[in-house]
Each structure stands twice: as structure tokens, then as C-alpha cells.
Design a protein around this motif. Sequence first.
Motif, PDB file in Angstrom:
ATOM      1  N   VAL A  79       0.847  -1.188   0.000  1.00  0.00           N
ATOM      2  CA  VAL A  79       0.000   0.000   0.000  1.00  0.00           C
ATOM      3  C   VAL A  79       0.885   1.242   0.000  1.00  0.00           C
ATOM      4  O   VAL A  79       2.051   1.185   0.389  1.00  0.00           O
ATOM      5  CB  VAL A  79      -0.939   0.035   1.236  1.00  0.00           C
ATOM      6  CG1 VAL A  79      -1.776  -1.233   1.320  1.00  0.00           C
ATOM      7  CG2 VAL A  79      -0.160   0.255   2.530  1.00  0.00           C
ATOM      8  N   GLY A  80       0.307   2.351  -0.427  1.00  0.00           N
ATOM      9  CA  GLY A  80       1.072   3.582  -0.369  1.00  0.00           C
ATOM     10  C   GLY A  80       0.251   4.783  -0.761  1.00  0.00           C
ATOM     11  O   GLY A  80      -0.843   4.651  -1.315  1.00  0.00           O
ATOM     12  N   PHE A  81       0.784   5.956  -0.424  1.00  0.00           N
ATOM     13  CA  PHE A  81       0.204   7.215  -0.871  1.00  0.00           C
ATOM     14  C   PHE A  81       1.330   8.137  -1.298  1.00  0.00           C
ATOM     15  O   PHE A  81       2.490   7.945  -0.924  1.00  0.00           O
ATOM     16  CB  PHE A  81      -0.694   7.864   0.201  1.00  0.00           C
ATOM     17  CG  PHE A  81       0.015   8.327   1.445  1.00  0.00           C
ATOM     18  CD1 PHE A  81       0.612   9.584   1.517  1.00  0.00           C
ATOM     19  CD2 PHE A  81       0.059   7.517   2.573  1.00  0.00           C
ATOM     20  CE1 PHE A  81       1.252  10.014   2.677  1.00  0.00           C
ATOM     21  CE2 PHE A  81       0.687   7.935   3.733  1.00  0.00           C
ATOM     22  CZ  PHE A  81       1.291   9.188   3.788  1.00  0.00           C
ATOM     23  N   ILE A  82       0.964   9.127  -2.119  1.00  0.00           N
ATOM     24  CA  ILE A  82       1.921  10.095  -2.627  1.00  0.00           C
ATOM     25  C   ILE A  82       1.552  11.467  -2.074  1.00  0.00           C
ATOM     26  O   ILE A  82       0.401  11.886  -2.173  1.00  0.00           O
ATOM     27  CB  ILE A  82       1.933  10.116  -4.181  1.00  0.00           C
ATOM     28  CG1 ILE A  82       2.380   8.752  -4.727  1.00  0.00           C
ATOM     29  CG2 ILE A  82       2.881  11.187  -4.700  1.00  0.00           C
ATOM     30  CD1 ILE A  82       1.255   7.880  -5.149  1.00  0.00           C
ATOM     31  N   THR A  83       2.532  12.127  -1.480  1.00  0.00           N
ATOM     32  CA  THR A  83       2.287  13.455  -0.903  1.00  0.00           C
ATOM     33  C   THR A  83       2.180  14.498  -2.007  1.00  0.00           C
ATOM     34  O   THR A  83       2.497  14.222  -3.173  1.00  0.00           O
ATOM     35  CB  THR A  83       3.423  13.862   0.048  1.00  0.00           C
ATOM     36  OG1 THR A  83       4.631  14.006  -0.716  1.00  0.00           O
ATOM     37  CG2 THR A  83       3.626  12.847   1.171  1.00  0.00           C
ATOM     38  N   THR A  84       1.796  15.711  -1.641  1.00  0.00           N
ATOM     39  CA  THR A  84       1.671  16.782  -2.629  1.00  0.00           C
ATOM     40  C   THR A  84       3.024  17.231  -3.167  1.00  0.00           C
ATOM     41  O   THR A  84       3.078  17.927  -4.180  1.00  0.00           O
ATOM     42  CB  THR A  84       0.917  17.996  -2.048  1.00  0.00           C
ATOM     43  OG1 THR A  84       1.588  18.412  -0.858  1.00  0.00           O
ATOM     44  CG2 THR A  84      -0.532  17.642  -1.735  1.00  0.00           C
ATOM     45  N   ASP A  85       4.131  16.821  -2.515  1.00  0.00           N
ATOM     46  CA  ASP A  85       5.456  17.091  -3.093  1.00  0.00           C
ATOM     47  C   ASP A  85       6.045  15.823  -3.718  1.00  0.00           C
ATOM     48  O   ASP A  85       7.254  15.695  -3.863  1.00  0.00           O
ATOM     49  CB  ASP A  85       6.405  17.751  -2.091  1.00  0.00           C
ATOM     50  CG  ASP A  85       6.704  16.882  -0.883  1.00  0.00           C
ATOM     51  OD1 ASP A  85       6.054  15.823  -0.718  1.00  0.00           O
ATOM     52  OD2 ASP A  85       7.588  17.253  -0.097  1.00  0.00           O
ATOM     53  N   ASN A  86       5.151  14.889  -4.102  1.00  0.00           N
ATOM     54  CA  ASN A  86       5.483  13.686  -4.876  1.00  0.00           C
ATOM     55  C   ASN A  86       6.373  12.693  -4.150  1.00  0.00           C
ATOM     56  O   ASN A  86       7.132  11.962  -4.769  1.00  0.00           O
ATOM     57  CB  ASN A  86       6.090  14.068  -6.239  1.00  0.00           C
ATOM     58  CG  ASN A  86       5.130  14.905  -7.049  1.00  0.00           C
ATOM     59  OD1 ASN A  86       3.932  14.629  -7.067  1.00  0.00           O
ATOM     60  ND2 ASN A  86       5.627  15.935  -7.687  1.00  0.00           N
ATOM     61  N   ARG A  87       6.274  12.636  -2.837  1.00  0.00           N
ATOM     62  CA  ARG A  87       7.004  11.640  -2.051  1.00  0.00           C
ATOM     63  C   ARG A  87       6.099  10.446  -1.786  1.00  0.00           C
ATOM     64  O   ARG A  87       4.953  10.609  -1.361  1.00  0.00           O
ATOM     65  CB  ARG A  87       7.456  12.273  -0.729  1.00  0.00           C
ATOM     66  CG  ARG A  87       8.358  11.365   0.065  1.00  0.00           C
ATOM     67  CD  ARG A  87       9.030  12.114   1.204  1.00  0.00           C
ATOM     68  NE  ARG A  87       9.607  11.138   2.114  1.00  0.00           N
ATOM     69  CZ  ARG A  87       9.761  11.321   3.408  1.00  0.00           C
ATOM     70  NH1 ARG A  87       9.385  12.468   3.955  1.00  0.00           N
ATOM     71  NH2 ARG A  87      10.288  10.394   4.162  1.00  0.00           N
ATOM     72  N   LEU A  88       6.612   9.254  -2.067  1.00  0.00           N
ATOM     73  CA  LEU A  88       5.854   8.023  -1.846  1.00  0.00           C
ATOM     74  C   LEU A  88       6.087   7.506  -0.432  1.00  0.00           C
ATOM     75  O   LEU A  88       7.230   7.343  -0.009  1.00  0.00           O
ATOM     76  CB  LEU A  88       6.278   6.951  -2.858  1.00  0.00           C
ATOM     77  CG  LEU A  88       5.704   5.545  -2.649  1.00  0.00           C
ATOM     78  CD1 LEU A  88       4.187   5.540  -2.825  1.00  0.00           C
ATOM     79  CD2 LEU A  88       6.370   4.553  -3.599  1.00  0.00           C
ATOM     80  N   PHE A  89       5.000   7.247   0.292  1.00  0.00           N
ATOM     81  CA  PHE A  89       5.036   6.567   1.580  1.00  0.00           C
ATOM     82  C   PHE A  89       4.385   5.213   1.344  1.00  0.00           C
ATOM     83  O   PHE A  89       3.204   5.152   1.003  1.00  0.00           O
ATOM     84  CB  PHE A  89       4.259   7.348   2.644  1.00  0.00           C
ATOM     85  CG  PHE A  89       4.980   8.557   3.152  1.00  0.00           C
ATOM     86  CD1 PHE A  89       5.585   8.530   4.402  1.00  0.00           C
ATOM     87  CD2 PHE A  89       5.059   9.711   2.402  1.00  0.00           C
ATOM     88  CE1 PHE A  89       6.263   9.650   4.883  1.00  0.00           C
ATOM     89  CE2 PHE A  89       5.723  10.832   2.871  1.00  0.00           C
ATOM     90  CZ  PHE A  89       6.336  10.798   4.114  1.00  0.00           C
ATOM     91  N   SER A  90       5.153   4.127   1.494  1.00  0.00           N
ATOM     92  CA  SER A  90       4.660   2.805   1.132  1.00  0.00           C
ATOM     93  C   SER A  90       5.093   1.754   2.146  1.00  0.00           C
ATOM     94  O   SER A  90       6.174   1.868   2.725  1.00  0.00           O
ATOM     95  CB  SER A  90       5.206   2.447  -0.258  1.00  0.00           C
ATOM     96  OG  SER A  90       4.702   1.209  -0.693  1.00  0.00           O
ATOM     97  N   LYS A  91       4.255   0.747   2.332  1.00  0.00           N
ATOM     98  CA  LYS A  91       4.552  -0.363   3.238  1.00  0.00           C
ATOM     99  C   LYS A  91       3.925  -1.633   2.691  1.00  0.00           C
ATOM    100  O   LYS A  91       2.938  -1.591   1.963  1.00  0.00           O
ATOM    101  CB  LYS A  91       3.968  -0.116   4.639  1.00  0.00           C
ATOM    102  CG  LYS A  91       4.789   0.808   5.518  1.00  0.00           C
ATOM    103  CD  LYS A  91       6.062   0.136   5.911  1.00  0.00           C
ATOM    104  CE  LYS A  91       6.871   0.932   6.905  1.00  0.00           C
ATOM    105  NZ  LYS A  91       8.179   0.345   7.119  1.00  0.00           N
ATOM    106  N   THR A  92       4.478  -2.772   3.090  1.00  0.00           N
ATOM    107  CA  THR A  92       3.845  -4.061   2.840  1.00  0.00           C
ATOM    108  C   THR A  92       3.150  -4.463   4.132  1.00  0.00           C
ATOM    109  O   THR A  92       3.783  -4.479   5.200  1.00  0.00           O
ATOM    110  CB  THR A  92       4.877  -5.120   2.414  1.00  0.00           C
ATOM    111  OG1 THR A  92       5.481  -4.683   1.201  1.00  0.00           O
ATOM    112  CG2 THR A  92       4.211  -6.473   2.194  1.00  0.00           C
ATOM    113  N   LEU A  93       1.856  -4.731   4.035  1.00  0.00           N
ATOM    114  CA  LEU A  93       1.031  -5.032   5.207  1.00  0.00           C
ATOM    115  C   LEU A  93       0.619  -6.488   5.217  1.00  0.00           C
ATOM    116  O   LEU A  93       0.293  -7.055   4.171  1.00  0.00           O
ATOM    117  CB  LEU A  93      -0.233  -4.170   5.204  1.00  0.00           C
ATOM    118  CG  LEU A  93      -0.074  -2.659   5.102  1.00  0.00           C
ATOM    119  CD1 LEU A  93      -1.442  -1.991   5.150  1.00  0.00           C
ATOM    120  CD2 LEU A  93       0.829  -2.115   6.201  1.00  0.00           C
ATOM    121  N   GLU A  94       0.595  -7.064   6.415  1.00  0.00           N
ATOM    122  CA  GLU A  94       0.106  -8.420   6.642  1.00  0.00           C
ATOM    123  C   GLU A  94      -1.174  -8.336   7.463  1.00  0.00           C
ATOM    124  O   GLU A  94      -1.537  -7.269   7.964  1.00  0.00           O
ATOM    125  CB  GLU A  94       1.156  -9.238   7.416  1.00  0.00           C
ATOM    126  CG  GLU A  94       2.533  -9.299   6.768  1.00  0.00           C
ATOM    127  CD  GLU A  94       2.619 -10.233   5.587  1.00  0.00           C
ATOM    128  OE1 GLU A  94       1.680 -11.040   5.389  1.00  0.00           O
ATOM    129  OE2 GLU A  94       3.626 -10.167   4.859  1.00  0.00           O
TER     130      GLU A  94
END
Length: 169
Positions: A79-94
Motif C-alpha cells: 500500500v502507499g500514498f503520494i504526498t503533494t510534493d510527490n514523495r511516496l510513503f509505502s509499506k507491505t502489510l500483513e
Amino acid sequence: ASMVTAEDFMFKGLNIAGDTSKMLGSSVTAANVMQIPGLNTLGISMARIDFAPNGGLNPPHTHPRATEILVVIEGTLSVGFITTDNRLFSKTLEKGDVFVFPKGLVHFQLNVGRYNAVAIAALSSQLPGTQQVAMSLFGASPPVDASLLAKAFKIDASLVKRLQREFLG
């Protein structure tokens, strides 16, 4: 005048798996004010998301009116989201892991496991809205000008037209 009943405050169906045989391999079952009239003005809703094995995708999208908190019930999701300054925050979730998608930001979920995956989302609006990025740009009706999209994505206008045909069915 109609009277409000207990049925206005309940929804049956989050126990039922959604159809993941569609092209993207995911299915969202919403439990918002449209299904639960008693949610009106309460600022909260839920959804169940089912994912096909090996790549079932809830494609990049945004909720203009809600922050989302998601818990994995079964499977493994990237999963992940992209901030308004185009930074990806992502993780693999169980199973049992939780992830938050801030209001209005583009985000996604992808099943990276070999088995079906299921997640439950809670959203901070009784009607969060969903705008899929690719569908909104390539599936708009009437279509967005192909030369505009070609320039924005730095791709050929013929590819834009092909994508528009794909998204418009």
C-alpha cells in the motif's frame, strides 16, 4: 412523514466477498450514507476491499472528503500514498496491520500475495467520494483533449487515444 427505523442504522454485506474477476482484480463494497441512511451528518463510513491473488489492484485514487484508515483482514498488501510534493510513503502489510491514507492524497493497494486478500477501511466522511486517477483522465466523457494529456504525460497522442478507447470501453 416517514419514521426513522433501526434499519436506517445498519448494513448487511461486509461479510460477502466482492467479485475480483474484473480487469483490475479488486472489488470495493461501500458502507456509506447511500447504504446506511443513519450515517447522515455523522462523518464516518466503511468499505470492504477484496483483492484477487497475485496482483489484484485497487488502483491509484483519492477520496476528496475523507482520510482513510485500512486494516488487512487476510493476505498481504503493498500500500502507499503520494504526498503533494510527490514523495511516496509505502509499506507491505500483513493480516492485522493498519495503514492511514491522508485526506485527498492519491493512494493505492496491491495484493502481492498468492492468495485472496481482504481489507476493511474506515473513512472520515459519510460520503468520502472516490476519484480514480487513470479513469478520471483517460475515461472522462467527453474525453480530455489528447494533445493536452500527451503533453502532460510526455507520451504520444496516439497512445493517449488508445488509452481513452480502453477506458471508455
